[in-house]
Design an enzyme around this catalytic site. Sequence first.
Site, short mmCIF file in Angstrom:
data_model
loop_
_atom_site.label_atom_id
_atom_site.label_comp_id
_atom_site.label_asym_id
_atom_site.label_seq_id
_atom_site.Cartn_x
_atom_site.Cartn_y
_atom_site.Cartn_z
N GLU A 500 0.82 -1.22 0.00
CA GLU A 500 0.00 0.00 0.00
C GLU A 500 0.85 1.27 0.00
OE1 GLU A 500 -3.44 0.23 2.46
OE2 GLU A 500 -4.08 -1.80 1.97
C1 LIG Z 1 3.60 -9.33 0.31
C2 LIG Z 1 3.14 -8.35 -0.70
C3 LIG Z 1 1.79 -8.26 -1.02
C4 LIG Z 1 1.37 -7.39 -2.03
N1 LIG Z 1 0.05 -7.41 -2.43
C5 LIG Z 1 -0.30 -6.71 -3.54
C6 LIG Z 1 -1.61 -6.84 -4.09
O1 LIG Z 1 -2.46 -7.57 -3.56
N2 LIG Z 1 -1.91 -6.16 -5.22
C7 LIG Z 1 -1.00 -5.35 -5.84
O2 LIG Z 1 -1.32 -4.78 -6.85
N3 LIG Z 1 0.25 -5.18 -5.32
C8 LIG Z 1 0.62 -5.85 -4.21
N4 LIG Z 1 1.89 -5.71 -3.70
C9 LIG Z 1 2.81 -4.80 -4.34
C10 LIG Z 1 3.22 -3.61 -3.50
O3 LIG Z 1 2.21 -2.66 -3.51
C11 LIG Z 1 4.55 -3.11 -4.09
O4 LIG Z 1 5.52 -4.02 -3.66
C12 LIG Z 1 4.89 -1.71 -3.68
O5 LIG Z 1 4.04 -0.82 -4.31
C13 LIG Z 1 6.32 -1.34 -4.01
O6 LIG Z 1 6.68 -1.70 -5.30
P1 LIG Z 1 8.05 -2.50 -5.54
O7 LIG Z 1 8.07 -3.64 -4.59
O8 LIG Z 1 8.14 -2.81 -6.98
O9 LIG Z 1 9.20 -1.50 -5.10
P2 LIG Z 1 9.81 -0.34 -5.98
O10 LIG Z 1 8.76 0.47 -6.60
O11 LIG Z 1 10.85 -0.92 -6.88
O12 LIG Z 1 10.52 0.54 -4.86
C14 LIG Z 1 11.80 0.24 -4.30
C15 LIG Z 1 12.11 1.29 -3.24
O13 LIG Z 1 12.20 2.58 -3.84
C16 LIG Z 1 11.34 3.49 -3.18
N5 LIG Z 1 10.82 4.43 -4.17
C17 LIG Z 1 10.24 4.18 -5.37
N6 LIG Z 1 9.89 5.31 -5.99
C18 LIG Z 1 10.21 6.32 -5.16
C19 LIG Z 1 10.10 7.74 -5.21
N7 LIG Z 1 9.56 8.39 -6.25
N8 LIG Z 1 10.57 8.45 -4.18
C20 LIG Z 1 11.12 7.86 -3.11
N9 LIG Z 1 11.26 6.52 -3.01
C21 LIG Z 1 10.82 5.76 -4.00
C22 LIG Z 1 10.27 2.65 -2.54
O14 LIG Z 1 9.74 3.29 -1.40
C23 LIG Z 1 11.03 1.40 -2.16
O15 LIG Z 1 11.65 1.60 -0.93
C24 LIG Z 1 2.31 -6.56 -2.68
C25 LIG Z 1 3.66 -6.62 -2.32
C26 LIG Z 1 4.08 -7.50 -1.36
C27 LIG Z 1 5.54 -7.56 -1.03
#
Ligand SMILES: Cc1cc2nc3c(=O)[nH]c(=O)nc-3n(C[C@H](O)[C@H](O)[C@H](O)COP(=O)(O)OP(=O)(O)OC[C@H]3O[C@@H](n4cnc5c(N)ncnc54)[C@H](O)[C@@H]3O)c2cc1C
Length: 830
Positions: A500
């Site tokens: 989220e």
């Molecule tokens: C267990 C689990 C359950 C999930 N369930 C769902 C689900 O049901 N449905 C769904 O759609 N998604 C789901 N997700 C996805 C989740 O919402 C994403 O993992 C999350 O949005 C982050 O994306 P990412 O993991 O690709 O990290 P990335 O986007 O690659 O981010 C990596 C890091 O960079 C930081 N970052 C990225 N952009 C910026 C910025 N502009 N400024 C500052 N910092 C930044 C982030 O905070 C993070 O620390 C789930 C994820 C997990 C791990």
Amino acid sequence: MVELLFCVALLAGFLALGMYKAPLWAWAGALAAAALIWRSEAVHGHTGLFGFLLWLFVIAFAAMAIPAVRRAALTAPVFKFVKGTLPKVSDTEAQALEAGTVGFDAELFSGTPDWDKLRSIAPIVLTSEEQAFLDGPTDELCRLIDDWQVRHAQREIPEKIWDFVKAHGFLGMLISKEHGGLGFSAQAQSLIIGKIASRSPDVVTIVMVPNSLGPGELIEKYGTEEQKHYYLPRLAKGEEIPCFALTGPTSGSDAATMRDIGTVIRGPDGKPAIRLSWDKRYITLGPKATLLGLAFRLFDPDNILGKGESVGITVAMIPTTHAGVQIGRRHLPSGAAFPNGPNWGRDVVIPMDWVIGGEAMAGQGWRMLMECLAAGRAISLPSSATAGTKTMLRLSSAYGRIRKQFGLPVARMEGVEEALTRQIESAYACEAARAVTAAMVSRGERPSVISALMKYQTTERMRRAVNDAFDIHGGRAICDGPGNYLQSAYQMVPVGITVEGANILTRTLITFAQGALRSHPYLYREIQAAQNADNERGLDAFEAAFGDHVAFSVSNACGAFFHNVTGGLFASAPDKSFDTAHWYRQLARCSRSFAFVADLTVASLGGSLKMKQKLSGRLADALSELYILACVLKRYEDDGRLSSDRTFVDLAAMNGLYRFQEALRGVVDNFPVTPARWAMRVVAFPLGNAYRPAPDYLGHRAVKLVLDAPEVRDRLTRYIYVSKDPDDPTGLLEVTMKKAVAAEEAERKLERAIRAGTLRRYHGIDWIGEAMAQGIVTESEGQQLRELEALTARVIAVDHFDPASLKPNYKTSGGPLGHNSRGVESAAAE
Ligand SMILES: Cc1cc2nc3c(=O)[nH]c(=O)nc-3n(C[C@H](O)[C@H](O)[C@H](O)COP(=O)(O)OP(=O)(O)OC[C@H]3O[C@@H](n4cnc5c(N)ncnc54)[C@H](O)[C@@H]3O)c2cc1C
């Protein structure tokens, strides 16, 4: 001397005019009067340079008081400058900004919080049906959960748990009664989710996800009548298991850049249909889902829908049995058991009717998601993280009271006391903020900024509470097994931090950089005006907002300076705030400083604020501290101003104000624009730092209350599940803690005798029997000690295993697989 007095009076007059937003003509009049007094024999007697400057200002203010002059000389040039420098706000950014509502956060941004608005938020109220559900089926569900079975032995949410939640309607708490759901308030949902989370962070996901952003909520709000009638009762009864797929391999935090594509085509029956290709991952409940909520970008090259070629982000619900849907494989998220996995499809054709809201809502997906996001984000994670924090306190205080080293319960040692103090403060403050935020959502608000700060603050505080619990438990927390009641929380911490909106992004970008635009009283209006294609109308709108904005900024500069110099003595506190009036005044004082620094930050950095995340992150922290402290004061009042709770309020207030100060100081010290940095320093820190962390004695008092007053410990950990069953590892803690308190006196006698060498406590010796024989303890005290000894041995025991039984309990045949962004499967690298 008279001249000095004149200058002081002049400064006081300026502060008063500024603080109370005097109109320009009043400034001109006041300055003219000052110039005349300066010229009088009683003060100076002649004009001089200072007098000349005063007259110059009189003319400038008088000229600015004439609307036509003001527009030509000031507003129009500023408008032109803003128009030229502001980056364009994209459609998706605008929808994100405009979604949700502005609530009490705007009061903190205003610098002059209206305390009545805080007090008008309802305290925790549940209907009798909601209360019965919380005490009945929710407790029963918690009793059914065997954490070790779930996360290790089965690595699966057992079918009996699924059956129970379906049968009792847990999956349809947000679906209205009209459509077969429970129709519970946000407050009730928050408490139910929290209670389950306190028992099993794994199991709560299967209740949380269907009651958060996903098919249920989207159909309830935007679905066609047919969709509502067919799907909502089925979702409410658990006949359909939903999941919601937004995230993909290339679109995580930046979800709007998804590569998942739908193309509008004519179906075999001649009706519009969609041909879809997508690749999603991390989808919670995906492997079990029967109904896939899917977000994709829709294109209509032949303009069949009449909305142009690029229709926009669209959300559809697709039965997972539909031909071409690839779903069912699993990720292993932090070793937890809740179902989570990828799904994908290539050229899958679906009818247009499967778009949530039908053809009319095609292209409206991003707006729908953004509108629903704030409410969900205000409930799910804050509830479960708050429950996690309270649980950590409950378990750590019991273990710390039972576990002895150096002849003392470890909780009585100052080092451990520090960790417990942090848990106590977080448990009190997070619950306060959770309850206020849930009450806001219950009355229909969708607080976008507050939900963002609540998400990252509560999950971060939970992370610290879990770490503290591990430290307090030592090796007992580290060795896993059926008796380990902390591992599940530890495993789930990163999940709460990431989902989220990952915390780094939520803190540094969403809360302040977007929040400032949303909650600031004038900023967004000015930006919208600057982006108006019609220059004249844009200038009119800009002029209306800009004038008020300048008065607002001057008022905050004067107000912050005045309250910082006078220590907040004259700042506002609501009626009947009694013993917390001081904290209200400090909050109002800090709100002025925050409003001033925030305003100047946005004015100086403009669009580059998005890249200055170290500053925006600190401003988010400062805003969060103000919000959480306001909630703490409200909780204290709502709970009836209990004298024991005053310690927790003082603790939270002192530490919160100190953290606020450090965050704001960090902004000021690192501010890249020198004149703005100087202005911030003079206004926000005219006399240096004002706050210090809570003193040690307060932490000592708080921990003593928790260890010695069971009703206080109960209140601090209210609404979580507490087992009383000595055969349950957490129930055993509760039972043993009671016995340890009851046997305190007998234990003291025993310890004295051991220290004096009268008794020897080694394996193979019955030292309690010896103590009774020597009359060191009475017969009944001896029995108490024997019972406590046996219980304590169970509490401190850790599990050990036959090595063969520790072999992986899941098969690797048939996987693991990776699949690249085109969905081509390949064996994943080891
Ligand atoms: C267990 C689990 C359950 C999930 N369930 C769902 C689900 O049901 N449905 C769904 O759609 N998604 C789901 N997700 C996805 C989740 O919402 C994403 O993992 C999350 O949005 C982050 O994306 P990412 O993991 O690709 O990290 P990335 O986007 O690659 O981010 C990596 C890091 O960079 C930081 N970052 C990225 N952009 C910026 C910025 N502009 N400024 C500052 N910092 C930044 C982030 O905070 C993070 O620390 C789930 C994820 C997990 C791990």
